[in-house]
Design a protein around this motif. Structure first.
Motif, PDB file in Angstrom:
ATOM      1  N   PHE A 184       3.207  23.051  -2.342  1.00 59.09           N
ATOM      2  CA  PHE A 184       3.956  21.867  -2.770  1.00 59.09           C
ATOM      3  C   PHE A 184       4.832  22.192  -3.974  1.00 59.09           C
ATOM      4  O   PHE A 184       6.017  21.815  -4.013  1.00 59.09           O
ATOM      5  N   ARG A 214       8.298  23.861  -3.592  1.00 57.78           N
ATOM      6  CA  ARG A 214       9.463  23.081  -3.182  1.00 57.78           C
ATOM      7  C   ARG A 214      10.311  22.732  -4.404  1.00 57.78           C
ATOM      8  O   ARG A 214       9.837  22.762  -5.543  1.00 57.78           O
ATOM      9  N   GLU A 248      13.027  17.454  -4.086  1.00 56.82           N
ATOM     10  CA  GLU A 248      12.278  17.253  -2.843  1.00 56.82           C
ATOM     11  C   GLU A 248      10.877  16.733  -3.153  1.00 56.82           C
ATOM     12  O   GLU A 248      10.379  15.820  -2.476  1.00 56.82           O
ATOM     13  N   ARG A 249      10.247  17.294  -4.171  1.00 61.82           N
ATOM     14  CA  ARG A 249       8.907  16.831  -4.548  1.00 61.82           C
ATOM     15  C   ARG A 249       8.942  15.380  -5.004  1.00 61.82           C
ATOM     16  O   ARG A 249       8.049  14.592  -4.673  1.00 61.82           O
ATOM     17  N   LEU A 282       9.223  13.193  -1.934  1.00 64.20           N
ATOM     18  CA  LEU A 282       7.947  13.121  -1.220  1.00 64.20           C
ATOM     19  C   LEU A 282       6.955  12.227  -1.947  1.00 64.20           C
ATOM     20  O   LEU A 282       6.211  11.469  -1.315  1.00 64.20           O
ATOM     21  N   GLN A 286       7.762   8.690  -1.229  1.00 65.88           N
ATOM     22  CA  GLN A 286       7.327   8.316   0.110  1.00 65.88           C
ATOM     23  C   GLN A 286       5.820   8.029   0.138  1.00 65.88           C
ATOM     24  O   GLN A 286       5.371   7.041   0.742  1.00 65.88           O
TER      25      GLN A 286
END
Length: 263
Positions: free
Chosen positions: A156, A159, A163-164, A167, A170
């Motif tokens: 993780f 990345r 992007e982290r 995510l 989300q």
């Protein structure tokens, strides 16, 4: 989840300390400025010798490289300033388990193992965030095992930061959708039997934890009790925030402004 004595962190408070403040579940983010402001005042101006942060300080922490800009940088600046005035300790929660050694070192914070046995002025308390004890929530426990795995964390963190962050948003949105229409009393609570087993392994009679958003005190079993920390939300329609303070006289619950005034 059984617990062996060797899995327990230990801390003995210096004899000259007069008070330790415990807070958790602030879920700090840029969308809750009043909560951030109250947390900043608490860390910088409390009359306690130490503030121990027992998890979920941040709504989401996606890696220590986030500390260099934006809201995360503001949080890091507060933590560093506070650690220059008093002992600041951090225990990971389910939202900020990716806080790493870089942030701790930059800010001068001390890491607390989960759980940690605290000995202070003849009193002994077992401290934990609390999520590991909510064993009835089997779906969450599977998720917890996955994200606490070093290989998952390494992948993780490899990345990009953007992007982290996407995510994390989300995952947060999915979590909030699952909770919609529920009250904290609908969520899984700490399993009393497992909590007592932890206390027995630690040689303690009192547990202090957060996570459940159900502040209060109750008896787990004869001879064993727990104190649950409050979550903080000063931006909503029902503002709430509380400090749990330990002194030589025992534990007392304080509104944050009282923690700034009482010696």
């Amino acid at each position: 989840m059984s617990l062996a004595p060797g899995q327990i962190g230990r801390f003995e408070a210096p004899a000259h300390w007069r008070a330790i403040d415990f807070i958790s579940d602030l879920h700090l983010d840029a969308e809750h400025p009043r909560t951030f402001d109250a947390w900043e005042r608490q860390l910088l101006h409390t009359t306690a010798d130490a503030v121990w942060l027992l998890g979920d300080v941040f709504e989401a922490w996606v890696g220590d490289d986030a500390r260099h800009s934006g809201f995360e940088q503001r949080c890091a600046q507060v933590l560093k300033a506070a650690a220059g005035r008093r002992h600041i300790a951090f225990m990971a929660g389910n939202r900020d388990f990716l806080v790493g050694e870089a942030l701790l070192a930059d800010c001068g914070m001390h890491r607390l193992a989960d759980p940690t046995l605290l000995q202070a002025w003849g009193q002994t308390l077992l401290l934990t965030h609390g999520d590991a004890l909510c064993i009835a929530d089997t779906e969450y426990q599977r998720f917890r095992a996955m994200v606490r795995d070093p290989a998952w964390q390494q992948a993780f963190l490899a990345r990009g930061l953007a992007e982290r962050q996407a995510l994390a948003r989300q995952m947060r949105d999915a979590s909030e959708a699952n909770k919609r229409g529920q009250m904290p009393t609908d969520w899984a609570d700490v399993d009393a039997g497992t909590a007592v087993q932890w206390l027995q392994a630690a040689g303690a009679a009192q547990m202090l934890h957060g996570h459940t958003h159900r502040p209060g005190h109750d008896i787990l079993a004869p001879g064993f009790e727990r104190h649950v920390l409050s979550d903080w939300d000063l931006d909503g329609t029902h503002p709430r925030a509380e400090v749990l303070r330990l002194t030589r006289e025992g534990l007392v619950r304080l509104a944050p402004e009282l923690a700034l005034a009482l010696a």
